[in-house]
Motif scaffolding. Structure first.
Motif, PDB file in Angstrom:
ATOM      1  N   GLN A   1      -0.908  16.385  -7.466  1.00 59.84           N
ATOM      2  CA  GLN A   1      -1.666  16.321  -8.710  1.00 59.84           C
ATOM      3  C   GLN A   1      -2.651  15.158  -8.688  1.00 59.84           C
ATOM      4  O   GLN A   1      -3.788  15.290  -9.158  1.00 59.84           O
ATOM      5  CB  GLN A   1      -0.705  16.185  -9.893  1.00 59.84           C
ATOM      6  CG  GLN A   1      -1.357  16.399 -11.252  1.00 59.84           C
ATOM      7  CD  GLN A   1      -1.822  17.834 -11.442  1.00 59.84           C
ATOM      8  OE1 GLN A   1      -1.203  18.765 -10.953  1.00 59.84           O
ATOM      9  NE2 GLN A   1      -2.934  18.008 -12.140  1.00 59.84           N
ATOM     10  N   LEU A   2      -2.221  14.016  -8.142  1.00 59.52           N
ATOM     11  CA  LEU A   2      -3.137  12.877  -8.055  1.00 59.52           C
ATOM     12  C   LEU A   2      -4.365  13.219  -7.210  1.00 59.52           C
ATOM     13  O   LEU A   2      -5.489  12.816  -7.532  1.00 59.52           O
ATOM     14  CB  LEU A   2      -2.418  11.664  -7.460  1.00 59.52           C
ATOM     15  CG  LEU A   2      -1.424  10.949  -8.373  1.00 59.52           C
ATOM     16  CD1 LEU A   2      -0.671   9.870  -7.604  1.00 59.52           C
ATOM     17  CD2 LEU A   2      -2.142  10.336  -9.586  1.00 59.52           C
TER      18      LEU A   2
ATOM     19  N   GLY B   1      -0.171   9.178 -14.553  1.00 62.32           N
ATOM     20  CA  GLY B   1      -0.575  10.429 -15.176  1.00 62.32           C
ATOM     21  C   GLY B   1       0.371  11.596 -14.978  1.00 62.32           C
ATOM     22  O   GLY B   1       0.803  12.226 -15.952  1.00 62.32           O
TER      23      GLY B   1
ATOM     24  N   GLN C   1      -3.729   5.870 -13.380  1.00 59.05           N
ATOM     25  CA  GLN C   1      -3.812   7.146 -12.669  1.00 59.05           C
ATOM     26  C   GLN C   1      -2.457   7.524 -12.084  1.00 59.05           C
ATOM     27  O   GLN C   1      -2.045   8.690 -12.148  1.00 59.05           O
ATOM     28  CB  GLN C   1      -4.854   7.049 -11.556  1.00 59.05           C
ATOM     29  CG  GLN C   1      -6.284   7.067 -12.049  1.00 59.05           C
ATOM     30  CD  GLN C   1      -7.279   6.823 -10.931  1.00 59.05           C
ATOM     31  OE1 GLN C   1      -7.084   5.950 -10.085  1.00 59.05           O
ATOM     32  NE2 GLN C   1      -8.354   7.608 -10.911  1.00 59.05           N
TER      33      GLN C   1
ATOM     34  N   ASP D   1      -7.293  14.728  -8.980  1.00 62.75           N
ATOM     35  CA  ASP D   1      -8.154  13.848  -9.787  1.00 62.75           C
ATOM     36  C   ASP D   1      -9.495  13.706  -9.063  1.00 62.75           C
ATOM     37  O   ASP D   1      -9.546  13.342  -7.886  1.00 62.75           O
ATOM     38  CB  ASP D   1      -7.480  12.488  -9.962  1.00 62.75           C
ATOM     39  CG  ASP D   1      -8.312  11.540 -10.809  1.00 62.75           C
ATOM     40  OD1 ASP D   1      -9.355  11.067 -10.303  1.00 62.75           O
ATOM     41  OD2 ASP D   1      -7.904  11.233 -11.938  1.00 62.75           O
ATOM     42  N   GLU D   2     -10.587  13.969  -9.746  1.00 64.26           N
ATOM     43  CA  GLU D   2     -11.892  14.020  -9.073  1.00 64.26           C
ATOM     44  C   GLU D   2     -12.266  12.684  -8.438  1.00 64.26           C
ATOM     45  O   GLU D   2     -12.829  12.648  -7.335  1.00 64.26           O
ATOM     46  CB  GLU D   2     -12.975  14.457 -10.057  1.00 64.26           C
ATOM     47  CG  GLU D   2     -14.350  14.602  -9.423  1.00 64.26           C
ATOM     48  CD  GLU D   2     -14.346  15.441  -8.137  1.00 64.26           C
ATOM     49  OE1 GLU D   2     -15.027  15.035  -7.175  1.00 64.26           O
ATOM     50  OE2 GLU D   2     -13.672  16.485  -8.117  1.00 64.26           O
TER      51      GLU D   2
END
Length: 290
Positions: free
Chosen positions: A67-68, A55, A52, A71-72
Motif C-alpha cells: 500500500q505504501l 497510513g 506516511q 502512494d504517488e
C-alpha cells in the motif's frame, strides 16, 4: 478504571473481547512498526515520513508495504531511483529487509499500555474470553509474546497477520479465527478492539461490536515522551481527529485507551440485548444506548 466484580455487574450476553496488539494492548503510540517501515525504506534510498508509514497501519505487513508503494510520492521516488514502477517483487524485497529489523526491535516496544493488564484481568473476572490478532507476522509475534506475557499481557488466543490462507485485515478472517479457537457460539457476543481503520473494518465484517482506541494508538501517534510535552489543546485536537476517523470507519464506540474499556463494555452489554451490532438500537427514548 473501575474493577467492579462480576458479583455486582454482568456483561451478558457478551462472551469475548478480541484485541489488536500494537497501540491497543502494548506499545503506546504504535511506534515499533512505523519507525521500522521508515528505516526499511531508507535502506533502498526511499524517504517516507512517519505519517506516511502510519497510513495503512492495521494491514498485514506485506500488504502495508504494498500500500505504501501505491502512494504517488513514494512510487515516484522509486521510479526515479530504479527506473520502473514498483511491483510485487519490490514489495518482497522490502519485506525481506523489514522483517529482521522488526524482529530485532519489537521487544523494545513490548511494554503494556497503562491499564491493559488490569483490563484483561477484569474481563476474566467477568467470565469473558480474551482473543487477539495482529498485523505482525508470526515471527515477530514470537519475539513479542513472551515479553508481553512476562509483563501481564497474555490473551487466550493470538492470530498473526501472515498465518491464514484467507488473508488478514480488513477481512474478517483473523477475528473469526479467534471465534473458532475460543469456542464462541455467536459473533454478536464478541467485541473487537483496535486502534486502526482496517482493524475496525475487520470487526464489522465479522459481525462484531467494535471499539476504536484513540489516544494510545496509531491515529494519534504520540510516544509517551511526546504526550508529556504536548499541550492539552494539541492532545485534544489529535484525539478528536482520531475519534472522528475511527467512528467514520464504523466503530460503535471509541475510547482513549483500553483502561476505559470496562464502562463501554457495560454499555455494549445493554445494547447487545436490543439486536445486532449493525442494526442499531431500536429501543424507545431513555434507552442507555448512545
Amino acid at each position: 478504571m473501575s474493577t467492579t466484580s462480576s458479583t455486582s455487574s454482568t456483561l451478558a450476553p457478551l462472551q469475548a473481547v478480541i484485541f489488536d496488539w500494537a497501540g491497543t494492548l502494548v506499545d503506546f503510540g504504535s511506534l515499533a512498526p512505523t519507525q521500522i517501515f521508515v528505516e526499511a525504506f531508507a535502506t533502498f534510498g526511499i524517504d517516507i515520513t512517519l505519517a506516511q508509514a502510519r497510513g495503512p497501519m492495521g494491514l498485514s505487513k506485506w500488504d502495508h508495504i504494498h500500500q505504501l508503494l501505491q502512494d504517488e510520492s513514494i512510487a515516484a521516488q522509486w521510479r526515479r531511483r530504479f527506473g520502473a514502477a514498483p511491483g510485487a517483487a519490490d514489495v518482497d524485497a522490502i519485506y525481506a529487509r523489514f522483517m529482521p529489523m522488526q524482529i530485532a526491535k519489537v521487544g523494545e516496544f513490548s511494554a503494556p499500555i497503562e491499564g491493559a493488564v488490569q483490563t484483561l484481568q477484569w474481563l476474566r473476572d467477568q467470565g469473558l474470553k480474551v482473543g487477539s490478532c495482529s498485523g505482525y507476522p508470526r515471527e515477530v509475534l514470537d519475539q513479542l509474546l513472551p515479553q508481553a506475557a512476562a509483563a501481564g499481557i497474555a490473551p487466550d488466543h493470538v492470530v498473526a497477520g501472515d498465518e491464514l490462507r484467507a488473508g488478514g485485515r480488513p477481512g474478517p478472517f483473523m477475528a473469526l479465527a479467534n471465534v473458532l479457537a475460543l469456542g464462541i457460539g455467536d459473533v454478536r457476543a464478541c467485541v473487537k478492539v483496535d486502534d486502526t481503520v482496517p482493524g475496525i473494518e475487520e470487526g464489522l465484517r465479522a459481525g462484531m461490536w467494535t471499539v476504536g482506541v484513540s489516544l494510545s494508538g496509531n491515529e494519534v501517534g504520540y510516544s509517551l515522551a511526546e504526550l508529556a510535552q504536548a499541550s492539552p489543546q494539541e492532545i485534544e485536537a489529535r484525539v478528536a481527529r482520531a475519534e472522528a476517523k475511527l467512528r467514520k470507519a464504523g466503530a460503535h464506540h471509541v475510547v482513549r485507551s483500553v483502561a476505559e474499556l470496562p464502562e463501554v463494555l457495560r454499555q455494549i452489554a445493554l445494547q447487545a440485548g436490543h439486536g445486532r451490532p449493525d442494526a442499531g438500537c431500536q429501543m424507545p427514548p431513555g434507552c442507555p444506548c448512545p
